[in-house]
Design an enzyme around this catalytic site. Sequence first.
Site, PDB file in Angstrom:
ATOM      1  N   HIS A 256     -10.566  -4.130   2.737  1.00 40.05           N
ATOM      2  CA  HIS A 256     -10.610  -3.813   4.174  1.00 40.05           C
ATOM      3  C   HIS A 256     -11.539  -2.651   4.493  1.00 40.05           C
ATOM      4  O   HIS A 256     -11.726  -2.329   5.658  1.00 40.05           O
ATOM      5  CB  HIS A 256      -9.187  -3.501   4.632  1.00 40.05           C
ATOM      6  N   ASP A 257     -12.073  -1.978   3.486  1.00 46.73           N
ATOM      7  CA  ASP A 257     -12.992  -0.851   3.718  1.00 46.73           C
ATOM      8  C   ASP A 257     -14.445  -1.231   3.452  1.00 46.73           C
ATOM      9  O   ASP A 257     -15.319  -0.350   3.467  1.00 46.73           O
ATOM     10  CB  ASP A 257     -12.640   0.321   2.783  1.00 46.73           C
TER      11      ASP A 257
ATOM     12  N   ASP B  79      -3.179   4.486  -2.252  1.00 45.78           N
ATOM     13  CA  ASP B  79      -4.274   4.947  -1.408  1.00 45.78           C
ATOM     14  C   ASP B  79      -4.759   6.333  -1.829  1.00 45.78           C
ATOM     15  O   ASP B  79      -3.946   7.217  -2.096  1.00 45.78           O
ATOM     16  CB  ASP B  79      -3.724   5.007   0.029  1.00 45.78           C
TER      17      ASP B  79
ATOM     18  N   ASP C 112       0.857  -1.179   0.000  1.00 43.09           N
ATOM     19  CA  ASP C 112       0.000   0.000   0.000  1.00 43.09           C
ATOM     20  C   ASP C 112       0.897   1.235   0.000  1.00 43.09           C
ATOM     21  O   ASP C 112       1.877   1.291   0.758  1.00 43.09           O
ATOM     22  CB  ASP C 112      -0.847   0.006   1.282  1.00 43.09           C
TER      23      ASP C 112
ATOM     24  N   GLU D 293      -6.587   3.933  -5.797  1.00 42.60           N
ATOM     25  CA  GLU D 293      -7.922   4.004  -5.199  1.00 42.60           C
ATOM     26  C   GLU D 293      -8.554   5.330  -5.604  1.00 42.60           C
ATOM     27  O   GLU D 293      -7.985   6.384  -5.362  1.00 42.60           O
ATOM     28  CB  GLU D 293      -7.794   3.912  -3.675  1.00 42.60           C
TER      29      GLU D 293
HETATM   30  C1  GLC Z   1      -8.212   4.565   2.050  1.00 43.35           C
HETATM   31  C2  GLC Z   1      -7.996   3.304   2.830  1.00 43.35           C
HETATM   32  C3  GLC Z   1      -8.732   3.409   4.122  1.00 43.35           C
HETATM   33  C4  GLC Z   1      -8.203   4.595   4.889  1.00 43.35           C
HETATM   34  C5  GLC Z   1      -8.194   5.863   4.040  1.00 43.35           C
HETATM   35  C6  GLC Z   1      -7.331   6.913   4.624  1.00 43.35           C
HETATM   36  O1  GLC Z   1      -9.525   4.773   1.721  1.00 43.35           O
HETATM   37  O2  GLC Z   1      -8.370   2.199   2.081  1.00 43.35           O
HETATM   38  O3  GLC Z   1      -8.676   2.238   4.886  1.00 43.35           O
HETATM   39  O4  GLC Z   1      -8.980   4.809   6.029  1.00 43.35           O
HETATM   40  O5  GLC Z   1      -7.704   5.646   2.753  1.00 43.35           O
HETATM   41  O6  GLC Z   1      -5.980   6.605   4.417  1.00 43.35           O
END
Ligand code: GLC
Length: 573
Positions: free
Chosen positions: A340-341, A207, A101, A263
């Site tokens: 994980h989200d 991310d 990540d 993402e």
């Molecule tokens: C992304 C991650 C998430 C995190 C956020 C802030 O969305 O997947 O788990 O809380 O970024 O870094």
Amino acid sequence: MTIPPRKWWKDAIIYQIYPASFKDSNGDGVGDLNGILSELDYIHSIGVNTIWICPMYDSPQVDMGYDIRDYEKVYPPYGTNEDMERLIGEIHKRGMRVVLDLVVNHTSDQHAWFRESRSSKDNPKRDWYIWRPARYVDGKRVPPNNWLGNFGGSVWQWDDLTQEYYLHLFCPEQPDLNWENSATRQAIYKSAMEFWLERGVDGFRVDTVNMYSKGDMSDAPITDPGSEWQFAGYQYCNGPRMAEFLREMNEVLERYDAMTVGECPHTPDMERVLQYVSAKAKQLNMVFQFDVVDIGHGPYKFQTTPKNYTLPSFKRAIASTQSLLRRAPDAWTTVFLENHDQARSISRFTSDAPQHRVAGGKLLSLMMCALSGTLFLYQGQELGMINFPERWDMSEYKDIDSTNYYKMVAERSNNDPEALAAAKKSLQHLARDHARVPMSWADAPFNGFSPPESTSTPWMRPLEDAATCNARQQAGDKDSVLGFWKKMLALRRAHNDLFVHGEFDDLDVESEELFVFTKTWRGEKALVMCNFTDKVVQMEVPDVSKRELLVSSLGRGDEENLEAWEGRVYLLA
Ligand code: GLC
Ligand code: CA
């Protein structure tokens, strides 16, 4: 336009690991790198060929490692840098690749860069983060704008020492880096990227990649009149300098031939997505869009009721992500339902009732394995793990996103029991916590997550259904959800062009019961039929000269109906 030669990551099947919850090797109740190491053969046996490890960097863990204190150091409870290098080596030894990540929109407030930045207005790193003076309205100090943060509240935090606000799109403990400053960018590339590329990693999941360029920071339109803070995702995402920043970052990645998957929240416009993922743009290889996983969310994610969406809207979301390949032959897409989200896909998109959960897990596996793009599988999804039950208390929710929401509802409603019950119900359906419980390895103490002799309990409560849903049992059972994933991944590989690269066409968008689509690659064609109900549905197979049943998720023959939650793939001629 010429189609670029195929890259390895297009055909990759990527398994995502959440280190805290995967496997605890030393009995402290927290997963760790040696735990991952001990299960590499299991991971390999599923049929995946790449592993993505969520943040394992040193962090105060306010947002589970997405608040990084030191990019160049492993979080001590997870292990050491030597453990990480050994893990990378062992993954490569098995012929798999490893992706980390990359969290560089923000750091932890404990990062050395932020400590310096915060220390005085004339510190050389002051401008590495985003500082602004207060506004005053009727003599009252207010933040520079009305933006709502991703975890609720204002995105601005007042800092007494230097009497200014700093920006944090997530928690106050996650200050946003200032990408406008080129020295900051160079430091990011060196510390967060090159450090690990030099140690052999094959790429990054990037991310919140579309938030680096924040636009003009003007107030967001009022969409929630009851609140001081307003949704601003369309303002701080996809800002004017994104292309420039990503191209610069890509120069580093290219030197190592590293892959990226970015993402990309708040970006429903596929033309905008194309600008990121078309190969000639040299920005990102692919992105995670939110069209599918945002289905059923309310205006503020949890302001909704369970399963508040229709099957046609789910299909349209999938069709939209699949459409990228047709829009531009040099673009690429992804297939995922969990990470994980996200809460568990069986609970969200099929049924987690005891009599249906296995069928639901297999149906989603069949559907995903027939879709084009790079496939992502999240730990436990291969077992058909589901959300934890409604009877679990609010204290089992550990995620800041969940607990902040519950607090906000309590404050706003003055502790109204009905409002709180609705909030809890929504969390039981959508909270990120459901993906973060310990992996169910065995019918054993702590579900086999921690060693049996451990004295500390796992950091999150293990599921209660491990006797019927665990990795060890399923590994030896070809009729299990895991057995079916193995079969489907093998079929996906055997028909790689058709399933991974083929053109997608949705045949009955408006049906509330069935998801029927075809995949086409040169002379080959597959028909995929999925029954998204708990009843038997008659099916109509299009008139073709020959059809061959490739697979039924319930192991049925070529009958004229689909059982509850059954999926099938036919090869057509
Ligand atoms: C992304 C991650 C998430 C995190 C956020 C802030 O969305 O997947 O788990 O809380 O970024 O870094
Ligand atoms: Ca441990």
